[in-house]
Design a protein around this motif. Structure first.
Motif, PDB file in Angstrom:
ATOM      1  N   ARG A  85       0.774  -1.126  -0.382  1.00 33.03           N
ATOM      2  CA  ARG A  85       0.117   0.324   0.056  1.00 33.03           C
ATOM      3  C   ARG A  85       0.788   0.765   0.066  1.00 33.03           C
ATOM      4  NH1 ARG A  85      -3.047  -3.030   3.456  1.00 33.03           N
ATOM      5  NH2 ARG A  85      -1.317  -2.402   5.507  1.00 33.03           N
ATOM      6  N   VAL A  86       2.064   0.940   0.092  1.00 33.85           N
ATOM      7  CA  VAL A  86       2.856   2.459  -0.156  1.00 33.85           C
ATOM      8  C   VAL A  86       2.917   3.279  -1.564  1.00 33.85           C
ATOM      9  CG1 VAL A  86       4.477   0.946  -1.947  1.00 33.85           C
ATOM     10  CG2 VAL A  86       5.514   3.020  -0.469  1.00 33.85           C
ATOM     11  N   PRO A  87       3.312   4.484  -0.740  1.00 31.70           N
ATOM     12  CA  PRO A  87       2.417   5.880  -2.219  1.00 31.70           C
ATOM     13  C   PRO A  87       3.012   5.163  -3.568  1.00 31.70           C
ATOM     14  CG  PRO A  87       2.468   6.221  -0.252  1.00 31.70           C
ATOM     15  CD  PRO A  87       2.667   5.172   0.221  1.00 31.70           C
ATOM     16  N   ILE A  88       2.376   5.155  -4.538  1.00 35.26           N
ATOM     17  CA  ILE A  88       3.451   5.147  -5.323  1.00 35.26           C
ATOM     18  C   ILE A  88       3.327   6.451  -6.560  1.00 35.26           C
ATOM     19  CG2 ILE A  88       3.563   3.872  -7.812  1.00 35.26           C
ATOM     20  CD1 ILE A  88       2.735   1.154  -6.246  1.00 35.26           C
ATOM     21  N   VAL A  89       4.187   6.921  -6.910  1.00 36.32           N
ATOM     22  CA  VAL A  89       3.924   8.289  -7.674  1.00 36.32           C
ATOM     23  C   VAL A  89       4.551   8.382  -8.933  1.00 36.32           C
ATOM     24  CG1 VAL A  89       4.563  10.986  -8.140  1.00 36.32           C
ATOM     25  CG2 VAL A  89       4.233  10.187  -5.894  1.00 36.32           C
ATOM     26  N   ALA A  90       4.172   7.956 -10.159  1.00 39.34           N
ATOM     27  CA  ALA A  90       4.252   8.006 -11.534  1.00 39.34           C
ATOM     28  C   ALA A  90       5.036   9.410 -11.944  1.00 39.34           C
ATOM     29  CB  ALA A  90       2.932   7.838 -12.522  1.00 39.34           C
ATOM     30  N   MET A  91       6.662   8.796 -12.858  1.00 39.22           N
ATOM     31  CA  MET A  91       7.325   9.907 -13.708  1.00 39.22           C
ATOM     32  C   MET A  91       7.548   9.297 -14.921  1.00 39.22           C
ATOM     33  SD  MET A  91       9.907  10.050 -11.086  1.00 39.22           S
ATOM     34  CE  MET A  91      11.099   8.483 -11.316  1.00 39.22           C
ATOM     35  N   THR A  92       7.305  10.776 -15.840  1.00 42.05           N
ATOM     36  CA  THR A  92       7.413  10.443 -17.271  1.00 42.05           C
ATOM     37  C   THR A  92       8.075  11.641 -17.983  1.00 42.05           C
ATOM     38  OG1 THR A  92       6.336   9.576 -19.699  1.00 42.05           O
ATOM     39  CG2 THR A  92       4.555  10.940 -18.232  1.00 42.05           C
ATOM     40  N   GLY A  93       8.499  11.269 -18.332  1.00 36.88           N
ATOM     41  CA  GLY A  93       9.163  12.443 -19.558  1.00 36.88           C
ATOM     42  C   GLY A  93       8.680  13.316 -20.805  1.00 36.88           C
ATOM     43  N   ASP A  94       6.967  12.317 -20.930  1.00 36.16           N
ATOM     44  CA  ASP A  94       6.569  12.342 -22.143  1.00 36.16           C
ATOM     45  C   ASP A  94       5.267  13.289 -21.995  1.00 36.16           C
ATOM     46  OD1 ASP A  94       5.765  12.076 -24.702  1.00 36.16           O
ATOM     47  OD2 ASP A  94       5.292  10.044 -24.937  1.00 36.16           O
ATOM     48  N   SER A  95       5.958  14.616 -21.898  1.00 41.12           N
ATOM     49  CA  SER A  95       4.330  15.357 -21.506  1.00 41.12           C
ATOM     50  C   SER A  95       3.070  15.430 -22.796  1.00 41.12           C
ATOM     51  CB  SER A  95       4.972  16.422 -21.602  1.00 41.12           C
ATOM     52  OG  SER A  95       5.526  17.531 -22.701  1.00 41.12           O
ATOM     53  N   VAL A  96       3.299  14.870 -24.258  1.00 46.15           N
ATOM     54  CA  VAL A  96       2.832  14.858 -25.352  1.00 46.15           C
ATOM     55  C   VAL A  96       1.924  13.572 -25.197  1.00 46.15           C
ATOM     56  CG1 VAL A  96       2.349  14.355 -27.976  1.00 46.15           C
ATOM     57  CG2 VAL A  96       4.126  15.879 -26.318  1.00 46.15           C
ATOM     58  N   ARG A  97       2.676  12.143 -24.801  1.00 43.05           N
ATOM     59  CA  ARG A  97       1.558  11.184 -24.438  1.00 43.05           C
ATOM     60  C   ARG A  97       1.631  10.776 -22.913  1.00 43.05           C
ATOM     61  NH1 ARG A  97       4.331   6.930 -26.723  1.00 43.05           N
ATOM     62  NH2 ARG A  97       5.891   7.669 -26.080  1.00 43.05           N
ATOM     63  N   SER A  98       1.314  11.745 -22.253  1.00 41.53           N
ATOM     64  CA  SER A  98       1.179  11.207 -20.808  1.00 41.53           C
ATOM     65  C   SER A  98       0.242  10.215 -20.615  1.00 41.53           C
ATOM     66  CB  SER A  98       0.771  12.537 -20.192  1.00 41.53           C
ATOM     67  OG  SER A  98       0.508  13.976 -20.140  1.00 41.53           O
ATOM     68  N   PRO A  99       0.721   9.260 -19.944  1.00 48.00           N
ATOM     69  CA  PRO A  99      -0.427   8.149 -19.721  1.00 48.00           C
ATOM     70  C   PRO A  99      -1.093   8.367 -18.058  1.00 48.00           C
ATOM     71  CG  PRO A  99       1.579   7.579 -19.789  1.00 48.00           C
ATOM     72  CD  PRO A  99       1.458   8.850 -20.018  1.00 48.00           C
ATOM     73  N   GLN A 100      -1.436   9.455 -17.967  1.00 48.89           N
ATOM     74  CA  GLN A 100      -2.152   9.529 -16.487  1.00 48.89           C
ATOM     75  C   GLN A 100      -3.045   8.581 -16.168  1.00 48.89           C
ATOM     76  OE1 GLN A 100      -2.678  13.491 -15.924  1.00 48.89           O
ATOM     77  NE2 GLN A 100      -3.729  13.165 -13.334  1.00 48.89           N
TER      78      GLN A 100
END
Length: 121
Positions: A85-100
């Motif tokens: 249950r640890v908090p997980i933060v997604a990171m991406t360098g792709d701001s165009v196709r961001s898979p939020q």
């Protein structure tokens, strides 16, 4: 928000990113805020680290070898107890196709777009 924890005196953070420059930048920023930071370079190592260390938060790059961020998140969520249950933060360098939406659907708690001009840091 600082990394100081009342109970242990620090916040333990895992950064999983296969880009060495990103690792260095993220580590530097978090350590400057008082965090204790561990770094791995692929999703499989991230899952193994979370299984063995009680992290307060995990930052997962979306695109990594072995397991990508979504796969690693799903594997972490299958771990028993608090570690799953640890908090997980997604990171991406792709701001165009961001898979939020994909990241949040995979079980991540938050989503960040890494700054594109990392070389400037």
């Amino acid at each position: 928000m600082g990394c100081d924890s009342q109970e242990r005196g620090f916040t333990r953070v895992l950064v999983a990113d296969d880009d060495e420059l990103s690792q260095q930048l993220i580590r530097r920023v978090l350590e400057a805020d008082g965090c204790q930071v561990d770094v791995v370079s692929n999703g499989q190592d991230a899952v193994q680290a979370v299984a063995s260390v009680p992290y307060d938060v995990v930052f997962l790059d979306c695109v990594m070898p072995e397991l990508d961020g979504m796969q690693a998140c799903q594997a972490i969520r299958r771990l028993d107890g608090e570690r799953g249950r640890v908090p997980i933060v997604a990171m991406t360098g792709d701001s165009v196709r961001s898979p939020q939406q994909d990241c949040l659907a995979a079980g991540m708690n938050a989503y960040l777009v890494k700054p594109a001009p990392l070389a400037a840091y």
